[in-house]
Motif scaffolding. Structure first.
Motif, PDB file in Angstrom:
ATOM      1  N   SER A 134       1.135   0.980  -4.284  1.00  0.00           N
ATOM      2  CA  SER A 134      -0.312   0.762  -4.299  1.00  0.00           C
ATOM      3  C   SER A 134      -0.883   1.075  -5.678  1.00  0.00           C
ATOM      4  CB  SER A 134      -0.988   1.655  -3.254  1.00  0.00           C
ATOM      5  OG  SER A 134      -0.852   3.027  -3.601  1.00  0.00           O
ATOM      6  N   THR A 138       0.815  -1.219   0.000  1.00  0.00           N
ATOM      7  CA  THR A 138       0.000   0.000   0.000  1.00  0.00           C
ATOM      8  C   THR A 138       0.845   1.265   0.000  1.00  0.00           C
ATOM      9  OG1 THR A 138      -0.133  -0.051   2.426  1.00  0.00           O
ATOM     10  CG2 THR A 138      -1.888  -1.173   1.209  1.00  0.00           C
ATOM     11  N   ARG A 145      -7.697   2.689   0.721  1.00  0.00           N
ATOM     12  CA  ARG A 145      -6.924   3.166   1.875  1.00  0.00           C
ATOM     13  C   ARG A 145      -7.413   4.528   2.354  1.00  0.00           C
ATOM     14  NH1 ARG A 145      -2.594   6.257   2.210  1.00  0.00           N
ATOM     15  NH2 ARG A 145      -2.336   6.250  -0.057  1.00  0.00           N
TER      16      ARG A 145
END
Length: 276
Positions: free
Chosen positions: A226, A213, A234
């Motif tokens: 990501s 991420t 997120r």
């Protein structure tokens, strides 16, 4: 006359179902665009991500990188497997039946299962770590059944008279496949690739466990990064950047539409050139 009420009932039922489906699609699309487009601003396309701009550009670059890498792995293997199953393998072979059942089963497995598999194999066992290459290989395995099945169905749709005519003119098996069968089945094969692209763009669960991420442009295939869908997940889960999340959703939606539309018109153009 006795069947007329039944026919009318089926016809109106299909009309109602189609209307509900279209209305749902239009409602979702309108909601995404209406809530997202007003929040699109130049800072979202900054080269580097930070808490000030919440840029989606690094994730967009990572998405395109993973998409290309995954397709380069899955498309040749999927098409080659489809050609073997349809053109070389025996129709009554138990091996072919097992492969088809396995392919159909793999198509329905949740993406998080692929993510856990990719994490165990690529991230931990092969020591790739959270990286673009781990995410690409995981997505390649995920979309391989889709490409393989659509390619096989496209090859099955090619009339046998094409094969017989090619053999009658003295062409060999391999030349017939590459010169006659694959070009004829190309629109169907390409449709499977487009479906795979759409799944790659919208994939989140599998990439969280494999690509990571990190909201920055991956410096290499061994770096973590990501994708756009992971970026959207997120920032929306944090609850601090809901406007930016809405804008990211709108941009992701528009990109999928553009890719699908471009592919559709490309297939139509190729078909017209072949028929003309």
């Amino acid at each position: 006359m006795q069947n007329k009420p039944r026919v009318l009932f089926i016809r109106y039922s299909m009309f109602v179902c189609a209307t509900i489906t279209i209305a749902a699609i239009l409602s979702i699309s309108a909601y995404i665009l209406i809530t997202g487009l007003p929040n699109v601003k130049p800072s979202l396309f900054a080269l580097e991500y930070n808490s000030e701009n919440v840029s989606l550009f690094p994730s967009l670059i990572n998405t395109l990188t993973i998409m290309i890498a995954a397709l380069l792995c899955s498309v040749p293997i999927g098409i080659a497997a489809a050609v073997y199953l349809n053109e070389y393998a025996s129709k009554s072979s138990n091996f072919v039946k097992i492969v088809r059942i396995a392919t159909e089963t793999l198509s329905g497995i949740p993406s998080i299962v692929y993510g856990l598999f990719g994490m165990l194999l690529f991230v931990m066992h092969l020591k790739f770590g959270y990286s673009i290459v781990a995410g690409s290989f995981t997505l390649a395995i995920m979309v391989l059944p889709v490409i393989m099945r659509t390619a096989e169905e496209a090859l099955l749709a090619v009339p046998d008279i094409y094969r017989e005519g090619s053999f009658g003119l003295g062409a060999g098996k391999l030349r017939t496949i590459f010169s006659i069968i694959l070009p004829t089945a190309f629109p169907g094969i390409f449709a499977g690739i487009i479906l795979s692209i759409g799944r790659i763009f919208g994939e989140t669960a599998a990439l969280i466990f494999t690509a990571g991420t990190v909201p920055s442009i991956a410096e290499s295939f061994s770096s973590s990064g990501s994708t756009l869908a992971v970026h959207l997940y997120r920032i929306s889960s944090e609850g601090l950047y809901m406007k930016e999340a809405s804008a990211t959703a709108a941009i992701l939606f528009i990109m999928v539409i553009i890719i699908n539309s471009a592919a559709f018109f490309a297939v139509r153009k190729i078909g017209r050139e072949k028929n003309g």
